[in-house]
Design an enzyme around this catalytic site. Structure first.
Site, short mmCIF file in Angstrom:
data_model
loop_
_atom_site.label_atom_id
_atom_site.label_comp_id
_atom_site.label_asym_id
_atom_site.label_seq_id
_atom_site.Cartn_x
_atom_site.Cartn_y
_atom_site.Cartn_z
N HIS A 73 1.76 2.13 -3.57
CA HIS A 73 0.45 3.25 -4.16
C HIS A 73 0.55 4.50 -3.66
CE1 HIS A 73 -1.87 -0.15 -6.20
NE2 HIS A 73 -1.79 -0.78 -5.13
N GLU B 181 0.86 -1.23 0.23
CA GLU B 181 0.01 0.01 0.02
C GLU B 181 0.84 1.27 0.15
OE1 GLU B 181 -3.06 -0.38 -0.80
OE2 GLU B 181 -3.15 -2.32 -0.58
ZN ZN Z 1 -2.57 -2.83 -5.29
#
Ligand code: ZN
Length: 500
Positions: free
Chosen positions: A268, A265
């Site tokens: 991202h 994450e």
């Molecule tokens: Zn992902």
């Protein structure tokens, strides 16, 4: 031109604000909202989303685009103005072509289909979900037809996630990848499997959380413009470049979930944090595509986070954090354990070597469904046959097979490809990065990531949505999306671990 562009940018900034507010409500819904508030939150979200849709499809936008289109044709296609007009056209034309009745139908379908899917999965009975899945396929076929003519009926679905990409292109990439990946798994399966029992012990949740936070701080995740919270289904979400939040999940009896999930994450999140400030609230300030987004999360999770140089730095910290559990596990054994290859039924638990096969299977079935060559009633059987072909496994039931993912019950189709394409792109970028930054392995061994993050900022994040995904990958690496680098990466890594 300037004046017209200013008007368009003003509208886009308002749309961006509304979308950020919707995201904030969604974030709250998945983290802190009391369970009893769901109905009210549904109204809040529906209203904000309606306002956003009305604003971006308003006649005013249509008029501005009519005036701007001929003017933009004379501009350098890479210029900010030309990109902005192109993206606005795309957004406007895609959204205005969907009749409001179909939007309303989809909203109803999703709430019914999601409930049916939950029940079907818990009772392990595909027949309960089948009529809703038939409606999803039917809706998606009608949706694709709104964008006719197309080369392939799946193209308009794919295009929502990977702008400009064609089904045939993705099929060609996957046809190249599939046999090589199957062959690798078979070679690995013939070798002794590393032990990973030490990962399945009690690890105090707060300590897992703190370790993951230390790592992503070293990666360069910016806490002044972010935070991390718990969620059942982890995600990263942006309310603009100055507020990009992560969520994660901690399992007390398994080390990998929080650790690698948080690394993932953060990849991202760092992408969204890296969008240039001057593009904030602009249609140009979006990520390039879902696959490009996934390339960033996979790069930090796997190319960095599951590599030996990374653990040469961080393993002593992890051992100090969990001395009773890991004190007696050597670095090499740990590295082999976290990279164990084991075909399994469940996509989200799959290792790097088998993951893409789960994705190819889903995309092939989606294509067959929208083409009409596969009936929904035959879906479980088709699923199980492919699982056997690719991974040598047959799911014992539909809950561990065709019913495992939430996506179809949410009326998503065309999305899955991004997961596998993201893996491929991450390795393509990595070959370029390690050529540009020869000192990188040593830096990672020292726990230093600023040159790596700087490279990604300049080459990927700063481009935002200026280019379509294929064009962006080509600009950075010199070739389009290609399975070669990912296979070289897997063969090198597992060749060494498994002594192939
Ligand atoms: Zn992902």
């Amino acid at each position: 031109v300037e004046k017209l562009l200013e008007q368009l940018k003003t509208i886009q900034a308002e749309v961006s604000d509304l979308d950020a507010v919707a995201n904030l409500l969604d974030w709250d819904q998945q983290t802190y909202m009391p369970a009893g508030a769901a109905e009210g939150r549904g109204y809040h979200l529906a209203t904000i989303q309606r306002l956003s849709h009305e604003r971006r499809t308003s006649p005013e936008v249509g008029r501005l685009l009519e005036q701007l289109e001929p003017l933009a044709a004379g501009l350098d296609p890479d210029s900010e103005a030309a990109c902005l007009v192109r993206l606005a056209q795309r957004d406007f034309h895609k959204r205005t072509r969907i009749p409001p009745a179909m939007v309303a139908e989809a909203a109803q379908l999703i709430s019914a289909a999601f409930q049916a899917w939950q029940q079907a999965r818990s009772e392990n009975n595909f027949a309960l979900f089948q009529p809703y899945m038939e409606r999803v396929v039917d809706w998606r076929r009608r949706y694709a037809d709104l964008f006719a003519p197309y080369d392939h009926i799946y193209d308009p679905l794919l295009d929502d996630y990977e702008p400009g990409m064609k089904t045939r292109e993705v099929q060609a990439i996957f046809d190249d990848l599939r046999p090589r990946q199957v062959a690798l798994i078979q070679k690995v399966a013939a070798r002794p499997m590393p032990d990973d029992a030490f990962l399945h012990q009690y690890f105090e949740p707060q300590k897992q959380w703190d370790f993951a936070a230390r790592v992503i701080t070293a990666f360069g995740y910016d806490w002044r413009h972010g935070r991390i919270d718990k969620a059942a289904h982890p995600f990263s979400i942006s309310f603009g470049v100055d507020d990009v939040r992560l969520t994660t999940r901690v399992l007390p009896d398994f080390l990998n979930t929080c650790m690698f999930g948080t690394f993932h994450e953060s990849g991202h999140g760092m992408y969204d944090q890296g969008i240039p400030l001057e593009l904030n609230r602009s249609l140009l300030g979006n990520p390039a595509s879902y696959a490009i987004h996934e390339s960033q999360s996979r790069l930090w999770e796997n190319l960095v986070g599951r590599s030996l140089p990374f653990w040469e730095h961080f393993y002593s910290d992890l051992q100090r954090t969990f001395p009773a559990q890991l004190g007696g596990v050597e670095l090499r054994a740990f590295y082999h354990g976290i990279n164990r290859v084991k075909p399994s039924f469940i996509r989200v638990e799959a290792d790097e070597a088998t993951y893409n096969l789960h994705i190819m299977l889903r995309m092939e079935l989606e294509i067959a469904l929208v083409e009409g060559s596969l009936a929904v009633a035959d879906l479980p059987e088709a699923w199980n046959a492919r699982m056997q072909d690719y991974l040598g496994l047959t799911p014992p039931n539909d809950a561990q097979g065709v019913l495992q993912d939430v996506h179809w019950s949410n009326n998503y189709m065309g999305y899955f490809a991004a997961y596998a394409l993201g893996n491929l792109i991450s390795a393509q970028l990595w070959e370029r990065i390690t050529a540009d930054l020869p000192g990188l392995p040593e830096q990672i061994r020292q726990g230093q990531f600023d040159e790596l993050l700087g490279w990604l900022r300049r080459n990927v994040h700063a481009q935002a949505s200026r280019y379509e995904p294929q064009a962006l990958v080509r600009r950075i690496t010199g070739s389009g999306i290609d399975a070669g680098p990912y296979m070289r990466y897997l063969e090198g890594k597992y060749g060494e671990i498994y002594g192939l």
